[in-house]
Structures are given as structure tokens and as C-alpha cells.
Design an enzyme around this catalytic site. Sequence first.
Site, PDB file in Angstrom:
ATOM      1  N   ASP A   1      41.213  45.815  38.310  1.00 21.33           N
ATOM      2  CA  ASP A   1      41.156  44.298  37.950  1.00 21.33           C
ATOM      3  C   ASP A   1      38.977  44.658  37.540  1.00 21.33           C
ATOM      4  O   ASP A   1      38.956  45.377  36.898  1.00 21.33           O
ATOM      5  CB  ASP A   1      40.177  44.462  39.880  1.00 21.33           C
ATOM      6  CG  ASP A   1      39.202  45.560  39.813  1.00 21.33           C
ATOM      7  OD1 ASP A   1      39.159  46.299  39.656  1.00 21.33           O
ATOM      8  OD2 ASP A   1      39.423  44.788  41.892  1.00 21.33           O
ATOM      9  N   SER A   2      38.416  43.653  37.252  1.00 27.78           N
ATOM     10  CA  SER A   2      37.216  44.241  36.804  1.00 27.78           C
ATOM     11  C   SER A   2      35.969  44.967  37.319  1.00 27.78           C
ATOM     12  O   SER A   2      35.293  44.736  37.086  1.00 27.78           O
ATOM     13  CB  SER A   2      36.678  42.354  36.080  1.00 27.78           C
ATOM     14  OG  SER A   2      36.078  41.922  36.803  1.00 27.78           O
ATOM     15  N   GLY A   3      36.055  44.814  38.341  1.00 29.55           N
ATOM     16  CA  GLY A   3      34.955  45.295  39.672  1.00 29.55           C
ATOM     17  C   GLY A   3      34.337  44.088  40.251  1.00 29.55           C
ATOM     18  O   GLY A   3      33.284  44.799  40.556  1.00 29.55           O
ATOM     19  N   GLY A   4      33.873  43.387  39.207  1.00 29.72           N
ATOM     20  CA  GLY A   4      33.098  42.277  39.967  1.00 29.72           C
ATOM     21  C   GLY A   4      32.969  41.478  41.228  1.00 29.72           C
ATOM     22  O   GLY A   4      32.698  42.297  41.660  1.00 29.72           O
ATOM     23  N   PHE A   5      34.690  41.088  41.238  1.00 27.65           N
ATOM     24  CA  PHE A   5      34.698  40.859  42.728  1.00 27.65           C
ATOM     25  C   PHE A   5      33.977  42.545  43.666  1.00 27.65           C
ATOM     26  O   PHE A   5      33.327  41.955  44.951  1.00 27.65           O
ATOM     27  CB  PHE A   5      36.295  40.374  43.593  1.00 27.65           C
ATOM     28  CG  PHE A   5      36.313  40.216  44.421  1.00 27.65           C
ATOM     29  CD1 PHE A   5      36.166  38.978  44.435  1.00 27.65           C
ATOM     30  CD2 PHE A   5      37.322  41.273  45.343  1.00 27.65           C
ATOM     31  CE1 PHE A   5      36.693  38.655  46.416  1.00 27.65           C
ATOM     32  CE2 PHE A   5      37.818  40.437  46.729  1.00 27.65           C
ATOM     33  CZ  PHE A   5      36.942  39.497  47.087  1.00 27.65           C
TER      34      PHE A   5
ATOM     35  N   ASP B   1      34.539  38.255  35.389  1.00 28.33           N
ATOM     36  CA  ASP B   1      34.444  37.313  36.331  1.00 28.33           C
ATOM     37  C   ASP B   1      33.103  36.693  37.252  1.00 28.33           C
ATOM     38  O   ASP B   1      33.130  38.551  38.221  1.00 28.33           O
ATOM     39  CB  ASP B   1      35.214  36.005  36.038  1.00 28.33           C
ATOM     40  CG  ASP B   1      35.817  36.862  37.380  1.00 28.33           C
ATOM     41  OD1 ASP B   1      36.149  37.843  38.334  1.00 28.33           O
ATOM     42  OD2 ASP B   1      36.892  36.312  38.440  1.00 28.33           O
TER      43      ASP B   1
ATOM     44  N   GLN C   1      38.219  29.552  36.696  1.00 30.60           N
ATOM     45  CA  GLN C   1      37.735  29.909  38.323  1.00 30.60           C
ATOM     46  C   GLN C   1      37.848  28.327  38.847  1.00 30.60           C
ATOM     47  O   GLN C   1      38.588  27.368  38.025  1.00 30.60           O
ATOM     48  CB  GLN C   1      36.935  30.072  37.980  1.00 30.60           C
ATOM     49  CG  GLN C   1      36.997  31.877  38.275  1.00 30.60           C
ATOM     50  CD  GLN C   1      36.862  32.306  39.309  1.00 30.60           C
ATOM     51  OE1 GLN C   1      37.091  32.121  40.599  1.00 30.60           O
ATOM     52  NE2 GLN C   1      37.847  33.674  40.052  1.00 30.60           N
TER      53      GLN C   1
ATOM     54  N   GLY D   1      39.315  32.872  42.794  1.00 27.19           N
ATOM     55  CA  GLY D   1      39.124  32.319  43.150  1.00 27.19           C
ATOM     56  C   GLY D   1      39.602  31.696  44.615  1.00 27.19           C
ATOM     57  O   GLY D   1      39.303  30.881  45.570  1.00 27.19           O
TER      58      GLY D   1
ATOM     59  N   CYS E   1      65.068  51.995  53.821  1.00 30.57           N
ATOM     60  CA  CYS E   1      63.900  52.536  53.310  1.00 30.57           C
ATOM     61  C   CYS E   1      63.807  53.428  54.846  1.00 30.57           C
ATOM     62  O   CYS E   1      64.714  53.644  55.343  1.00 30.57           O
ATOM     63  CB  CYS E   1      62.371  51.729  54.089  1.00 30.57           C
ATOM     64  SG  CYS E   1      61.651  52.018  55.534  1.00 30.57           S
TER      65      CYS E   1
END
Length: 376
Positions: free
Chosen positions: A93-97, A147, A190, A217, A307
Site C-alpha cells: 500500500d502507499s502508506g497514506g491510509f 492517496d 475515491q 474509501g 487444513c
Amino acid sequence: MTRTFSFTLEATDGAARLGRIETPRGEIRTPAFMPVGTAATVKAMMPESVRATGADILLGNTYHLMLRPGAERIARLGGLHAFMNWERPILTDSGGFQVMSLADLRKMTERGVTFRSHIDGSKHELTPESSMEIQRLLGSDIVMAFDECTTFPAEKEVAASSMALSMRWAERSRDAFGDRPGHALFGIQQGSVYRDLRQESAEALTSLDFPGYAIGGLAVGEGQEAMFDVLDYAPAMLPQDRPRYLMGVGKPDDIVGAVKRGVDMMDCVLPSRSGRTGQAFTRRGAVNIKNARHADDPRPLDEQCTCPACRHYSRAYLHHVFRAGEMISGMLLTWHNLHYFQQIMQGMREAIAAGTFEAWEREFHAARGEGDIDPV
Ligand SMILES: [Zn+2]
């Protein structure tokens, strides 16, 4: 093996899609569920075990990795794949969240976000340019544009200006990403729950021609009904021939509902996090292994599951190790949960290929409707 990134749509059934993403690090069968490996590990799981559950790709979190152990250090040590011993595809991910949900003293401007680490208070900045650089250092195969995840609920004017900022950042992300054969940058739609804003966002992103698109979002507290309302129209606004990634989803029935509406990829901490808190997801719904009703139960969690937790251990054992705080508790339940999530994906892929998604979905809901087996 291919040297480029590509997506092939193989079949559709209603809005549901079966496809395949090819990357130099291997193939991703879609619809795909990506387990979350926040800090360069899917907690409680060896990478080979994660693979054994059927995962083709993992998600890593830029925010966590940039703070600890640091992106430059990971790059010096050969990149994230070598560092964590996962040679298959990784999406970051971009880190923004996570800056918005975890960091202290955030300040957002047109340029980006400055913040203090939640670990040691050190000061950092994330911009579209620095996020691209960090994700390049990590070596992820699928990179997310930087974002702003619009909070929910948001007034329309707030959602509109937040979306517009994300679209300007998407263009800067694309320019900073440059040309990296074999790696793909995804743009993020978004627009909150506003259809015209989602459309505007989709058009802005499509004009930038990303190899894949995320629907951002959502799964931010709006609830399943509102999320499905958006998913009834948002995926179709994005190009047919590119993968669509719904970020941060979800529970088993969220995942099925999203695939039904045209989503190709998802990620969520739920199966691993729940595994560590004693919650198992099964065909017949959620099972709380802490519950005293399991203490004398010699039966497996799910007699049909293949499993290791279900093949070799009883509910009584799983209950005991959870109560005793033994590490194997989180290991077994996480394995089971990830296995179950991948079984759902496999079931949906087969059903889409056969054109029987509707029947598969009916069965999925019918089994859950039955509820857990009766106590011994
Ligand atoms: Zn199992």
C-alpha cells in the site's frame, strides 16, 4: 517466465470475473485474496505455510516497513521478497491510509503528509514521490498510488475536494513511478458514496492509464449495505481489461458480495487477526474457540476442511491451547482461517469458470445459515 505485468480476463458470470495476472514473480489467479504481511510477516505463519493455503500474493504495509526496519535497510538486504523469504508477488500500500489511522501529529498539505512515528515519535514525511521511492526500495510488484482515504461519513464537498487531491496525487505518483518493466502501479478511485464523484475519479484515473485500479474509501465503517450499493456501480466505471482491487475487505460474505459485483482482488487482516483472538471462520459461520462448549469436543473445527488444524486437532485441543495462551493456538487458527478464505476464492473461481456462480453463492449462504454444529 514473463518479464512484464499483464492481466487476462478469462471468463465472466454476471458481473463476476475470472482472470489471471502475470508478473515476473509468478501468476496471481483472480479473484484473489491477499493475506496481510504488515511487518514483513503474516503473523503466526511461515511463508511456505501461507503459500500452502493457496495464496498467490501477499500485501505489505509501507507505513510499518518504512518506520521499522526502514526501506533503505530492506533494500540493502536484497528487497522485501528476499528479506521475508516470500519469492512470489507482493503488493504494497502507499502508506497514506495508515498514517491517517496510526501516526501522531499529522499535517496534510498539497505536497503530502508529515507525521510522527507511533513507535518512537520520529518525524517523517510521505508524499506521492517518497511513497513511490519507498515502494521501489521494498521491491514490491504491485505499487499503490499515494492517496487520501476519505473518511466516512463525509459531506459531499469534503469528499469532492479529498477525491480531487487524490487525483492530483495519482498523477504525481504515476510521474514518480516512471517506467519499471514487470512492476505495476495501481490508481485508486475515491469519491466516498457519491456516484458522480466515483465517476469523475474513474475518468481522471483512466486518462492516466494505470495497469490496474483500486476501489478505495470503502470498508471504513459504512457497513455492508452501503458498500455493496457503491460496488453495484463503481467497478463498471473502471476499464474491463484491468484488474480491480477492493482495499481492506473483508468478512467472507463481503468478499463473495464484492466478487459478485466485479471485484478481482482483496486484502484483509481479518483471517490472521481473528486467528490470534480465538475466532475461526468456517463454512457454517464464525466459531469462537474460547467458548466452554468446545472443552470436551473431540471433533475438528470443520470436518470437511483439509487444513492442518482440522486434520490433526480437535476443538477441545484448540480450546485448550487458546485458554493456556500457547503460541500454537494463533498458528493453527490463522492457518485454518487463511485456508478457508483461499477455499472461498477457489470455489468462486471454479464457479465463474463453470458459469455457476449464482448456485455457488446460494450454497455458500445456505451453509452459513445452518450455523455451527450442535455441542457434544
Ligand atoms: Zn481447517
